[in-house]
Design a protein around this motif. Structure first.
Motif, short mmCIF file in Angstrom:
data_model
loop_
_atom_site.label_atom_id
_atom_site.label_comp_id
_atom_site.label_asym_id
_atom_site.label_seq_id
_atom_site.Cartn_x
_atom_site.Cartn_y
_atom_site.Cartn_z
N ARG A 145 14.21 -37.03 -4.60
CA ARG A 145 13.33 -36.38 -3.63
C ARG A 145 13.90 -35.04 -3.16
NH1 ARG A 145 9.66 -39.04 -0.05
NH2 ARG A 145 8.33 -40.40 -1.30
N ARG A 146 15.22 -34.99 -3.02
CA ARG A 146 15.88 -33.77 -2.56
C ARG A 146 15.90 -32.69 -3.65
NH1 ARG A 146 21.49 -35.55 0.44
NH2 ARG A 146 20.62 -36.05 2.48
N GLY A 147 15.64 -33.11 -4.88
CA GLY A 147 15.73 -32.16 -5.99
C GLY A 147 17.11 -32.12 -6.61
N THR A 184 12.12 -35.42 -16.77
CA THR A 184 10.89 -34.63 -16.77
C THR A 184 10.98 -33.51 -15.74
OG1 THR A 184 9.52 -36.49 -17.50
CG2 THR A 184 8.39 -34.70 -16.37
N ASP A 185 11.39 -33.87 -14.52
CA ASP A 185 11.51 -32.87 -13.45
C ASP A 185 12.60 -31.85 -13.75
OD1 ASP A 185 9.44 -33.94 -12.00
OD2 ASP A 185 10.70 -35.14 -10.70
N LEU A 186 13.60 -32.28 -14.51
CA LEU A 186 14.68 -31.37 -14.88
C LEU A 186 14.27 -30.43 -16.01
CD1 LEU A 186 17.63 -30.99 -13.94
CD2 LEU A 186 18.34 -32.55 -15.75
N ARG A 371 12.00 -28.51 -2.44
CA ARG A 371 10.85 -27.94 -1.73
C ARG A 371 11.27 -26.77 -0.83
NH1 ARG A 371 9.09 -33.07 -2.75
NH2 ARG A 371 7.08 -33.03 -3.84
N GLU A 372 12.52 -26.73 -0.44
CA GLU A 372 13.03 -25.54 0.24
C GLU A 372 12.89 -24.33 -0.69
OE1 GLU A 372 17.27 -23.64 1.83
OE2 GLU A 372 17.15 -25.79 1.36
N GLY A 373 13.25 -24.54 -1.95
CA GLY A 373 13.11 -23.47 -2.93
C GLY A 373 11.66 -23.07 -3.14
N ALA A 399 15.18 -18.45 -3.95
CA ALA A 399 14.54 -19.62 -4.56
C ALA A 399 15.16 -19.92 -5.92
CB ALA A 399 13.05 -19.38 -4.71
N ILE A 400 15.37 -18.88 -6.72
CA ILE A 400 15.97 -19.06 -8.05
C ILE A 400 17.37 -19.63 -7.94
CG2 ILE A 400 16.84 -17.79 -10.07
CD1 ILE A 400 14.36 -15.87 -9.56
N GLY A 401 18.14 -19.17 -6.92
CA GLY A 401 19.48 -19.70 -6.70
C GLY A 401 19.45 -21.20 -6.46
N ILE A 402 18.46 -21.66 -5.69
CA ILE A 402 18.32 -23.10 -5.43
C ILE A 402 17.95 -23.85 -6.70
CG2 ILE A 402 16.79 -24.80 -4.33
CD1 ILE A 402 16.89 -23.05 -1.81
N PHE A 403 16.98 -23.32 -7.46
CA PHE A 403 16.54 -24.03 -8.67
C PHE A 403 17.65 -24.10 -9.71
CE2 PHE A 403 12.18 -22.30 -7.31
CZ PHE A 403 11.94 -23.42 -6.53
N LYS A 404 18.50 -23.06 -9.76
CA LYS A 404 19.65 -23.11 -10.66
C LYS A 404 20.63 -24.19 -10.21
CE LYS A 404 19.82 -18.41 -12.54
NZ LYS A 404 20.51 -17.10 -12.51
N LYS A 405 20.86 -24.24 -8.89
CA LYS A 405 21.81 -25.20 -8.34
C LYS A 405 21.39 -26.64 -8.64
CE LYS A 405 23.96 -26.59 -3.97
NZ LYS A 405 24.00 -26.38 -2.51
N ILE A 406 20.09 -26.91 -8.47
CA ILE A 406 19.62 -28.29 -8.70
C ILE A 406 19.19 -28.50 -10.15
CG2 ILE A 406 18.91 -28.55 -6.30
CD1 ILE A 406 16.01 -28.22 -7.20
N GLN A 407 19.33 -27.44 -10.96
CA GLN A 407 19.05 -27.48 -12.40
C GLN A 407 17.61 -27.87 -12.71
OE1 GLN A 407 22.47 -30.02 -13.64
NE2 GLN A 407 23.23 -28.18 -14.62
N ASP A 408 16.70 -27.29 -11.93
CA ASP A 408 15.28 -27.48 -12.20
C ASP A 408 14.80 -26.28 -13.01
OD1 ASP A 408 12.45 -27.63 -12.11
OD2 ASP A 408 12.55 -28.84 -10.28
N GLN A 409 14.87 -26.43 -14.34
CA GLN A 409 14.56 -25.31 -15.22
C GLN A 409 13.10 -24.88 -15.14
OE1 GLN A 409 16.55 -27.36 -18.74
NE2 GLN A 409 16.90 -25.21 -19.22
#
Length: 474
Positions: A145-147, A184-186, A371-373, A399-409
């Motif tokens: 849920r946190r990503g 899938t989310d990754l 969702r913060e991202g 936002a991109i920094g967050i998505f990189k951190k959580i590896q959500d490509q």
């Protein structure tokens, strides 16, 4: 007969009737005042701890189906105390786990994590491997849920190992399904799809039609991520047919919602409204408040795309009201993001940005990193639409920094494209090309339907850079 004996008979009567009416939410709503009265007597006296535990374990099911998570938490806390009085470690851990799930649904992820970790510790102390696997799964869901997908995957894999060790077929299917959804989310579809098919085969071997339909829905969601919308639609349709055949209205409502989202992404917004409307009717009949909340939000999204912004605002407002009644912070944050997008369409950028910032605060409080991202990206997009390009870039980069951190490509790729558009608007075509190429490479790698269109846009920019460079030659 003494008053306590009368009250105990009253309590046991409703416990027995609940088992008979286990799937009948109407009965529960009609009898709730009597059930609550029995619970009040039990919890005030606490001299029948085992009966208290049984009451919670039985009625938690009804609370869950009607999205009454506050009741799950309040009753669960008293069940934990009753379990501690009798030193019933199994019941204590089980009650803690249910409280944790209630907190997750309320968006209280930090508190939920603490509770689930307590449950995990007890399961480990009493060497309850199945309970330990369930607790690991629940903790994984919080990180999901946190990503924080890598952490979620690590926990799901531990759950999978335990399920294989104790030959728990239900646990095995659940762990594989959770892993597939996390991949899938990754954006790692090459890992996700084989896992989805493996768990579908296991469910088909067991012959459990409900599970088969659930697996088909999950496959549909994965192919939707890939942009293969017609294939996704086929899977969701198959799932809906099965759910209808076995009279599983909740599953049918989920399939209708998924189909609505497919039509939404296909641009058939009238059909999307039809699907979401059918979903809304079903979940209201079921008194499934979370499902009603989701359906209201989805109808709002479709009306926003149809240009009927007043209707969109009306549906989002209804969802906000319902989510507030349930104290569902996660849904409030999601809906504020969607409402902000409507105000962007209305050209009211200042109002939209204020709403996005409220959503951002909620998701940060919930430590919902993903969702913060998304909220940061929405603020960036609003500023970009308003012509505040440099400020937009700052938010998009966060936002991109967050998505990189959580590896959500997937989300990183989408946001990089927006960043590329921002650089293009500034005339920095070289920088635009650099970030857009990452998006195109990702889309081509996963076979996304937008890959060809976006690659053409990228090539036009490259050609323009080449022309501009040649014109500089003396």
């Amino acid at each position: 007969m003494k008053l306590d004996q009368i009250n105990e008979r009253h309590a046991r009567y409703y416990l027995y009737r609940a088992q008979y009416h286990f799937f009948n939410l109407d009965w529960f709503e009609q009898e709730y005042l009597q059930i609550e009265r029995a619970w009040q007597w039990l919890s005030d006296r606490v001299f029948k701890p085992q009966l208290m535990i049984s009451y919670f374990q039985t009625f938690q099911h009804f609370f869950d189906r009607s999205s009454r998570w506050q009741e799950i938490i309040h009753w669960g806390e008293k069940s934990v105390r009753a379990a501690q009085i009798t030193d019933n470690k199994h019941a204590e851990a089980d009650s803690l786990g249910k409280i944790g799930l209630g907190l997750v649904n309320l968006g209280e992820l930090d508190q939920a994590l603490t509770i689930q970790q307590q449950a995990l510790k007890i399961h480990e102390q009493i060497h309850d491997l199945k309970g330990k696997g369930n607790a690991l799964c629940n903790i994984g869901t919080i990180y999901h849920r946190r990503g924080e997908l890598e952490k979620a995957i690590e926990l799901y894999e531990q759950n999978l190992k335990i399920a294989e060790e104790i030959n728990d077929q239900n646990g095995l299917e659940s762990a594989l399904s959770n892993l597939a959804l996390a991949y899938t989310d990754l954006g790692e579809m090459k890992k996700a799809i084989p896992l989805h098919h493996r768990v579908l085969e296991l469910s088909q071997k067991s012959g459990d039609q409900r599970k088969i339909a659930m697996r088909l829905n999950n496959l549909g969601l994965t192919y939707a991520h890939l942009g293969e919308l017609n294939r996704a639609k086929d899977y969701h349709t198959q799932a809906m047919v099965i759910f209808r055949k076995i009279n599983n209205a909740k599953g049918e409502s989920n399939s209708l919602g998924n189909l609505g989202l497919i039509f939404y992404r296909l641009g058939n917004y009238h059909k999307a409204v039809e699907m979401f409307g059918a979903q809304l009717m079903l979940v209201r009949q079921l008194r499934h408040r979370l499902g009603e909340s989701n359906a209201l939000g989805n109808i709002g999204l479709a009306y926003a795309e149809l240009g009927d912004l007043n209707k969109a605002i009306d549906y989002f407002s209804k969802r906000l009201e319902l989510a507030s009644e349930m104290d569902d912070q996660r849904s409030i944050g999601i809906t504020l993001n969607n409402l902000g997008n409507v105000y962007v369409k209305l050209g009211e950028i200042e109002q939209a940005t204020s709403i996005f910032e409220q959503a951002l605060t909620i998701h940060r409080n919930n430590k919902d990193t993903r969702r913060e991202g998304i909220s940061l990206g929405n603020i960036g997009q609003a500023l970009l639409d308003a012509g505040n390009t440099k400020e937009a870039i700052s938010y998009l980069e966060q936002a991109i920094g967050i998505f990189k951190k959580i590896q959500d490509q997937r989300l990183e790729s989408c946001t990089l494209w927006k960043l590329g558009i921002a650089y293009e608007k500034l005339g920095d075509l070289q920088q635009a090309v650099e970030v857009m190429k990452i998006t195109v490479d990702y889309e081509q790698a996963i076979g996304h339907r937008d890959a060809e269109k976006d690659n053409e846009h990228l090539n036009r920019l490259l050609e323009k850079i080449k022309i501009d460079s040649s014109s500089d030659v003396p």
